[in-house]
Design a protein around this motif. Structure first.
Motif, short mmCIF file in Angstrom:
data_model
loop_
_atom_site.label_atom_id
_atom_site.label_comp_id
_atom_site.label_asym_id
_atom_site.label_seq_id
_atom_site.Cartn_x
_atom_site.Cartn_y
_atom_site.Cartn_z
N THR A 192 -38.36 41.57 -3.63
CA THR A 192 -37.90 40.78 -3.90
C THR A 192 -37.36 40.20 -4.51
O THR A 192 -36.14 40.08 -5.54
CB THR A 192 -38.09 39.85 -2.35
OG1 THR A 192 -37.38 39.86 -1.06
CG2 THR A 192 -36.60 38.94 -2.59
N GLY A 193 -38.97 39.69 -5.40
CA GLY A 193 -39.32 39.71 -7.25
C GLY A 193 -38.52 40.26 -7.99
O GLY A 193 -37.68 40.01 -8.46
N TYR A 194 -38.39 41.36 -7.93
CA TYR A 194 -38.53 42.74 -8.58
C TYR A 194 -36.80 42.51 -8.66
O TYR A 194 -36.35 42.60 -9.82
CB TYR A 194 -38.70 43.78 -8.73
CG TYR A 194 -38.01 45.13 -8.86
CD1 TYR A 194 -38.33 45.11 -10.03
CD2 TYR A 194 -37.68 45.68 -8.35
CE1 TYR A 194 -37.32 46.32 -11.16
CE2 TYR A 194 -36.28 46.87 -8.73
CZ TYR A 194 -37.22 46.60 -10.06
OH TYR A 194 -36.63 48.15 -10.76
N LEU A 195 -36.01 42.72 -7.55
CA LEU A 195 -34.73 43.03 -7.70
C LEU A 195 -34.32 41.41 -8.29
O LEU A 195 -33.18 41.79 -8.48
CB LEU A 195 -34.49 43.13 -5.88
CG LEU A 195 -35.18 43.90 -5.62
CD1 LEU A 195 -34.53 44.62 -3.67
CD2 LEU A 195 -34.58 45.42 -5.66
N ALA A 196 -34.39 40.39 -8.13
CA ALA A 196 -33.95 39.23 -8.55
C ALA A 196 -33.84 39.30 -10.20
O ALA A 196 -33.17 39.17 -11.10
CB ALA A 196 -35.27 37.62 -8.15
N PHE A 197 -35.30 39.44 -10.63
CA PHE A 197 -35.32 39.77 -12.20
C PHE A 197 -34.41 40.17 -12.65
O PHE A 197 -34.34 40.53 -13.55
CB PHE A 197 -36.89 39.96 -11.68
CG PHE A 197 -37.60 38.95 -11.57
CD1 PHE A 197 -37.43 37.58 -11.85
CD2 PHE A 197 -39.46 39.28 -11.52
CE1 PHE A 197 -38.73 36.28 -11.02
CE2 PHE A 197 -40.12 38.41 -10.44
CZ PHE A 197 -39.82 37.66 -10.39
N ILE A 198 -34.03 41.34 -12.20
CA ILE A 198 -34.14 42.62 -12.27
C ILE A 198 -31.99 41.60 -12.42
O ILE A 198 -31.57 41.86 -13.09
CB ILE A 198 -33.14 43.82 -11.70
CG1 ILE A 198 -35.01 44.72 -12.46
CG2 ILE A 198 -32.64 44.77 -12.44
CD1 ILE A 198 -34.85 44.88 -13.62
#
Length: 462
Positions: free
Chosen positions: A55-61
């Motif tokens: 979820t963090g990765y998806l948010a950062f992108i």
């Protein structure tokens, strides 16, 4: 980028404890991070296959922050080196880890976002989306610079040829910081599908309990994954919901390719061999399921919107089939270039959508491509040109001998997990490959060192 609004009612992820998160909930978490991360900057992500990590990765992108994706269990010395070279403003890590010089800003789903205590202004190229380790593992702070266009183009190509829909349920076999593992996340999230998220190994009963309980439709692995599956008599299992098996991350032996191709045919499933590199975001080519048995050993043809060719030592395109040269790939998924430190993150595209892969290969009369070995794994010994990959493959495929070959100080070192095979290996190398015994050094090791993604760790042996 992730089509969250379109797919908001769908379940995006399920973890091994039965916890779920919808696409609408992912958007909620993104909005929470947005409040804290008002400026574009680097985020060091210590990755696990968990709801929080992904979820963090998806948010950062989505927020146009720039994640550096690394294994959470990476060596401390390399962590210090990467921090020194890139100086990330944020860290996204399991909540039990603390960081000096950073303050905790937010926590959810077992992860915390840490922010530097001092303000920092940086300049990044506007196209830069994510940084991945060149090997998908530890060992170097050298990174591949991937753009938003790279992510989008390669994901759409993969979705196209694998026909990924919102009905798919892919289970995580590979680390998310490894290009192959990350591509599975990207493609399934873009498609509104469901990820079955686990850190368990395929040899763990909990992995298969999850796959069966939540009806996994696809399984992806590297050659080592398929070696393990063979030992587990996987082809005798009844998995009616599993429809697709994909393989990349190295050359699969013809024996295993034939075995799993036959299994897929008999069970009405698809078995798709693929080839890719981190430098091309993930995928470069694929062998469609209907050719899996006909074209054993082939990596297939270029993905949609990509182009493959073979070039000679002068960079000239080889037009005739069967001639060995270096594999070159052209396509919009080719990286922007490499980075060694934060200053390199200001640089634009230096590749021009062209990648010399470093793999030696050829194409046949039907236009299917084959890899024969790495360019750097061709060595000259006593005036004789030797492919270390050929040696390994011959001993594994034809003799059933588990080994790894390296060259050091003009000697060929062969590591065996069964020293009782030493005499047989010596005989093969001398009689079949015509190598003088004086340059051969055969040693025993307990096990072959591998990365978290299953690739052989040659650097440990060297």
């Amino acid at each position: 980028m992730w089509n969250l609004e379109k797919n908001k009612a769908n379940i995006a992820m399920i973890d091994e404890n039965g916890n779920t998160i919808s696409y609408e909930e992912i958007q909620t978490y993104i909005d929470r991070i947005r409040v804290i991360c008002s400026k574009r900057n680097l985020v060091l992500c210590l990755c696990k296959n968990t709801l929080g990590s992904i979820t963090g990765y998806l948010a950062f992108i989505e927020l146009r922050l720039i994640p550096i994706l690394l294994e959470y269990s990476m060596e401390k010395d390399l962590m210090v080196e990467i921090n020194a070279n890139y100086d990330p403003y944020y860290i996204w890590a399991p909540e039990e880890i603390n960081f000096e010089q950073y303050s905790k800003s937010i926590s959810f789903l077992g992860y915390s976002l840490w922010k530097k205590k001092e303000e920092k202004v940086c300049v990044f190229h506007p196209d830069l989306a994510v940084l991945l380790s060149t090997s998908g593992t530890t060992g170097s702070s050298k990174m591949v610079r991937l753009s938003y266009c790279n992510l989008m183009e390669n994901s759409h190509s993969i979705i196209n040829y694998l026909n990924i829909t919102e009905n798919e349920r892919a289970i995580t076999v590979l680390p998310m910081c490894y290009a192959y593992g990350l591509s599975i996340i990207n493609t399934h999230i873009m498609s509104g599908a469901t990820l079955l998220v686990t850190n368990n190994s395929i040899i763990d009963k909990r992995f298969w309990k999850m796959a069966i309980t939540y009806k996994a439709t696809s399984l992806s692995g590297v050659p080592y994954t398929y070696q393990l599956l063979e030992r587990m008599n996987f082809c005798k299992w009844n998995l009616p919901h599993l429809k697709t098996l994909t393989q990349a991350g190295g050359k699969l032996s013809k024996k295993l390719q034939s075995l799993f191709a036959e299994y897929a045919t008999n069970q009405g499933k698809n078995f798709i061999v693929m080839y890719g590199q981190c430098e091309a975001t993930a995928r470069i080519s694929f062998l469609a399921s209907e050719f899996a048995k006909i074209k054993l050993g082939s990596i297939g043809k270029a993905i949609p919107n990509g182009e493959l060719c073979i070039v000679n030592e002068n960079g000239k395109k080889i037009e005739d089939p069967g001639h060995i040269g270096e594999l070159q790939y052209n396509g919009p998924n080719v990286m922007m270039g490499y980075a060694k430190n934060a200053l390199d993150l200001q640089i634009g595209d230096v590749q021009g959508e062209c990648l010399l892969t470093g793999d030696m290969g050829y194409f046949d009369e039907d236009g299917f491509y084959y890899i024969v070995g790495r360019k750097k794994r061709f060595v000259k010994m006593m005036g004789k040109r030797v492919s270390l990959d050929d040696l390994e493959n011959y001993l594994k495929d034809r003799q059933g001998i588990n080994c790894v070959c390296i060259e050091k100080n003009d000697r060929l070192i062969v590591f065996l997990t069964d020293i009782n095979k030493k005499k047989k290996v010596l005989e093969i190398l001398v009689k079949v490959f015509k190598l003088p015994e004086m340059i051969l050094d055969i040693r025993e090791i307990l096990e072959i060192p591998r990365t978290n993604s299953g690739k052989i760790k040659y650097s440990d042996l060297e």
